[in-house]
Design a protein around this motif. Structure first.
Motif, PDB file in Angstrom:
ATOM      1  N   ILE A  53       0.838  -1.199   0.000  1.00  0.00           N
ATOM      2  CA  ILE A  53       0.000   0.000   0.000  1.00  0.00           C
ATOM      3  C   ILE A  53       0.878   1.256   0.000  1.00  0.00           C
ATOM      4  CG2 ILE A  53      -1.780   1.295   1.239  1.00  0.00           C
ATOM      5  CD1 ILE A  53      -2.617  -1.386   2.522  1.00  0.00           C
ATOM      6  N   PHE A  54       1.732   1.382   1.019  1.00  0.00           N
ATOM      7  CA  PHE A  54       2.513   2.608   1.178  1.00  0.00           C
ATOM      8  C   PHE A  54       3.607   2.750   0.125  1.00  0.00           C
ATOM      9  CE2 PHE A  54       0.452   2.152   5.261  1.00  0.00           C
ATOM     10  CZ  PHE A  54       0.044   3.459   5.510  1.00  0.00           C
ATOM     11  N   ALA A  55       3.993   1.646  -0.494  1.00  0.00           N
ATOM     12  CA  ALA A  55       4.973   1.730  -1.582  1.00  0.00           C
ATOM     13  C   ALA A  55       4.419   2.506  -2.772  1.00  0.00           C
ATOM     14  CB  ALA A  55       5.392   0.335  -2.017  1.00  0.00           C
ATOM     15  N   LYS A  56       3.113   2.670  -2.842  1.00  0.00           N
ATOM     16  CA  LYS A  56       2.488   3.414  -3.942  1.00  0.00           C
ATOM     17  C   LYS A  56       2.594   4.927  -3.753  1.00  0.00           C
ATOM     18  CE  LYS A  56       0.998  -0.311  -6.001  1.00  0.00           C
ATOM     19  NZ  LYS A  56       1.594  -0.736  -7.291  1.00  0.00           N
ATOM     20  N   LEU A  57       2.981   5.360  -2.559  1.00  0.00           N
ATOM     21  CA  LEU A  57       3.119   6.792  -2.314  1.00  0.00           C
ATOM     22  C   LEU A  57       4.463   7.299  -2.838  1.00  0.00           C
ATOM     23  CD1 LEU A  57       1.804   7.048   1.353  1.00  0.00           C
ATOM     24  CD2 LEU A  57       0.655   7.906  -0.705  1.00  0.00           C
ATOM     25  N   PRO A  58       4.536   8.558  -3.263  1.00  0.00           N
ATOM     26  CA  PRO A  58       5.829   9.133  -3.627  1.00  0.00           C
ATOM     27  C   PRO A  58       6.797   9.100  -2.446  1.00  0.00           C
ATOM     28  CG  PRO A  58       4.023  10.550  -4.345  1.00  0.00           C
ATOM     29  CD  PRO A  58       3.422   9.496  -3.463  1.00  0.00           C
ATOM     30  N   GLN A  59       8.090   9.035  -2.744  1.00  0.00           N
ATOM     31  CA  GLN A  59       9.097   8.983  -1.698  1.00  0.00           C
ATOM     32  C   GLN A  59       8.965  10.155  -0.730  1.00  0.00           C
ATOM     33  OE1 GLN A  59      11.367   6.638  -0.991  1.00  0.00           O
ATOM     34  NE2 GLN A  59      12.095   7.831   0.765  1.00  0.00           N
ATOM     35  N   ALA A  60       8.691  11.336  -1.249  1.00  0.00           N
ATOM     36  CA  ALA A  60       8.573  12.518  -0.385  1.00  0.00           C
ATOM     37  C   ALA A  60       7.432  12.364   0.616  1.00  0.00           C
ATOM     38  CB  ALA A  60       8.366  13.771  -1.236  1.00  0.00           C
ATOM     39  N   VAL A  61       6.346  11.738   0.196  1.00  0.00           N
ATOM     40  CA  VAL A  61       5.213  11.543   1.101  1.00  0.00           C
ATOM     41  C   VAL A  61       5.565  10.502   2.164  1.00  0.00           C
ATOM     42  CG1 VAL A  61       2.777  10.877   1.263  1.00  0.00           C
ATOM     43  CG2 VAL A  61       3.592  12.200  -0.694  1.00  0.00           C
ATOM     44  N   ARG A  62       6.294   9.458   1.764  1.00  0.00           N
ATOM     45  CA  ARG A  62       6.720   8.461   2.755  1.00  0.00           C
ATOM     46  C   ARG A  62       7.643   9.108   3.798  1.00  0.00           C
ATOM     47  NH1 ARG A  62       7.502   4.779  -1.705  1.00  0.00           N
ATOM     48  NH2 ARG A  62       9.733   4.601  -1.263  1.00  0.00           N
ATOM     49  N   GLU A  63       8.455  10.072   3.360  1.00  0.00           N
ATOM     50  CA  GLU A  63       9.311  10.779   4.310  1.00  0.00           C
ATOM     51  C   GLU A  63       8.469  11.571   5.308  1.00  0.00           C
ATOM     52  OE1 GLU A  63      12.527  10.752   4.902  1.00  0.00           O
ATOM     53  OE2 GLU A  63      12.955   9.292   3.322  1.00  0.00           O
ATOM     54  N   VAL A  64       7.370  12.154   4.841  1.00  0.00           N
ATOM     55  CA  VAL A  64       6.453  12.862   5.749  1.00  0.00           C
ATOM     56  C   VAL A  64       5.852  11.878   6.757  1.00  0.00           C
ATOM     57  CG1 VAL A  64       4.258  14.102   5.888  1.00  0.00           C
ATOM     58  CG2 VAL A  64       5.917  14.689   4.115  1.00  0.00           C
ATOM     59  N   ALA A  65       5.476  10.693   6.263  1.00  0.00           N
ATOM     60  CA  ALA A  65       4.928   9.674   7.164  1.00  0.00           C
ATOM     61  C   ALA A  65       5.944   9.283   8.225  1.00  0.00           C
ATOM     62  CB  ALA A  65       4.494   8.453   6.357  1.00  0.00           C
ATOM     63  N   LEU A  66       7.215   9.157   7.826  1.00  0.00           N
ATOM     64  CA  LEU A  66       8.268   8.826   8.785  1.00  0.00           C
ATOM     65  C   LEU A  66       8.427   9.926   9.824  1.00  0.00           C
ATOM     66  CD1 LEU A  66      11.042   7.413   6.406  1.00  0.00           C
ATOM     67  CD2 LEU A  66       9.695   6.126   8.061  1.00  0.00           C
ATOM     68  N   TYR A  67       8.395  11.160   9.365  1.00  0.00           N
ATOM     69  CA  TYR A  67       8.596  12.293  10.270  1.00  0.00           C
ATOM     70  C   TYR A  67       7.469  12.389  11.298  1.00  0.00           C
ATOM     71  CZ  TYR A  67       9.362  17.097  11.842  1.00  0.00           C
ATOM     72  OH  TYR A  67       9.576  18.213  12.614  1.00  0.00           O
ATOM     73  N   ASN A  68       6.243  12.129  10.851  1.00  0.00           N
ATOM     74  CA  ASN A  68       5.083  12.295  11.729  1.00  0.00           C
ATOM     75  C   ASN A  68       4.675  11.006  12.446  1.00  0.00           C
ATOM     76  OD1 ASN A  68       4.631  15.061  11.146  1.00  0.00           O
ATOM     77  ND2 ASN A  68       3.690  14.506   9.204  1.00  0.00           N
ATOM     78  N   GLY A  69       5.281   9.887  12.077  1.00  0.00           N
ATOM     79  CA  GLY A  69       4.901   8.613  12.675  1.00  0.00           C
ATOM     80  C   GLY A  69       5.235   8.534  14.149  1.00  0.00           C
TER      81      GLY A  69
END
Length: 304
Positions: free
Chosen positions: A153-169
């Motif tokens: 699922i999350f692999a479908k997100l752009p890398q920049a968005v995954r970085e946001v998820a990491l920052y806010n996780g």
């Protein structure tokens, strides 16, 4: 200042310094001398497996020269999820969390490493809170980035968005037997990605309250709580840790925003929920009639 570590004055790893390894800046002078005295230089050829995914923790590695690739198995596929370059360390997560390695590491070119046995690393971590904090932050970021990269699922997100998820996780640790989600619970503010460990998903037996029907085994890289995101209802199952479990919580509001903005992500999320509810239907068919089974599984899914 009192020396806390006895060192071998014949220390051979003189290039273990803050210039080559910025992480070592958190060490005191006696700790750095001790590290140099116990570090063993290791030269490796290309295509050598340094860490095998699933092995028990035994060493921390510091990369002096060369290039290594990080590989992660998810389902039947092995993904290349990152590279490790000179000045970096690896193997820290297994030592910190006393857990099997969550990924494999292999050399891509001739490589020179320094290897430090886990007991020595734990001694340094116990003595130096800054080192523990730095290694913990590194381990959490790496394991979360890896989990998001292999999750379908999350692999479908752009890398920049995954970085946001990491920052806010938000990072969570649980022991075996603890409950991550409870069937019927209306608190759906977060869904989760598994960073390490295992869990199982189950539902109440419709005719025997003392029993549960287990319909899914959950491991590193898997998602938890996504059914409530799609259905808008309470959690459809109870998820229980079956080993030490590390999770990253992701706000449901963020997931809903990504659904609206990224069609591939929305489709992957919908397909994942459909697949899980189908698995649940197959499990329920063994104990109740078709109508009841569907009502508790696939009929929960709203129309597309």
């Amino acid at each position: 200042m009192e020396e806390r570590f006895n060192v071998d004055e014949t220390a051979h790893a003189s290039d273990l310094d803050t210039q080559n390894f910025p992480l070592l800046a958190v060490l005191h002078d006696d700790e750095l001398r001790f590290l140099r005295s116990v570090a063993s230089p290791v030269d490796m050829a290309t295509e050598v497996e340094v860490i095998h995914e699933g092995q028990q923790p035994h060493s921390l590695y510091l990369v002096r020269a060369g290039l290594l690739m990080v590989n992660k198995r998810h389902g039947d596929t092995v993904y290349q999820v990152g590279a490790i370059t000179p000045g970096e360390v690896f193997g820290e997560a297994s030592i910190l969390f006393d857990a099997p390695a969550g990924a494999g590491v292999r050399t891509m070119e001739p490589t020179r490493l320094y290897q430090v046995d886990a007991p020595h690393v734990r001694g340094l971590i116990d003595a130096n809170a800054q080192l523990k904090r730095a290694l913990t932050q590194l381990a959490e970021h790496r394991s979360a980035a890896t989990a998001l990269a292999v999750n379908p699922i999350f692999a479908k997100l752009p890398q920049a968005v995954r970085e946001v998820a990491l920052y806010n996780g938000r990072f969570i640790s649980m022991q075996a037997g603890e409950t991550v989600l409870r069937e019927g619970d209306g608190d759906t503010r977060s869904m989760y990605v598994v960073l390490g460990g295992t869990a199982e998903a189950s539902v109440r037996h419709p005719r025997d309250a003392s029993k549960r029907i287990v319909f899914a085994r959950i491991g590193s890289g898997d998602e938890i709580g996504e059914i409530a995101v799609i259905t808008g209802g309470p959690h459809a199952a109870t998820v229980t840790a079956t080993s030490k479990l590390r999770l990253m919580a992701i706000a449901t509001d963020a997931v809903q925003a990504w659904r609206l903005r990224y069609p591939d992500f929305a489709f992957a999320l919908q397909a994942c929920v459909q697949r899980k509810l189908q698995h649940g239907l197959e499990a329920m068919r063994r104990v109740v009639d078709e109508d009841q089974a569907r009502a508790r599984t696939v009929d929960m899914l709203p129309p597309p």
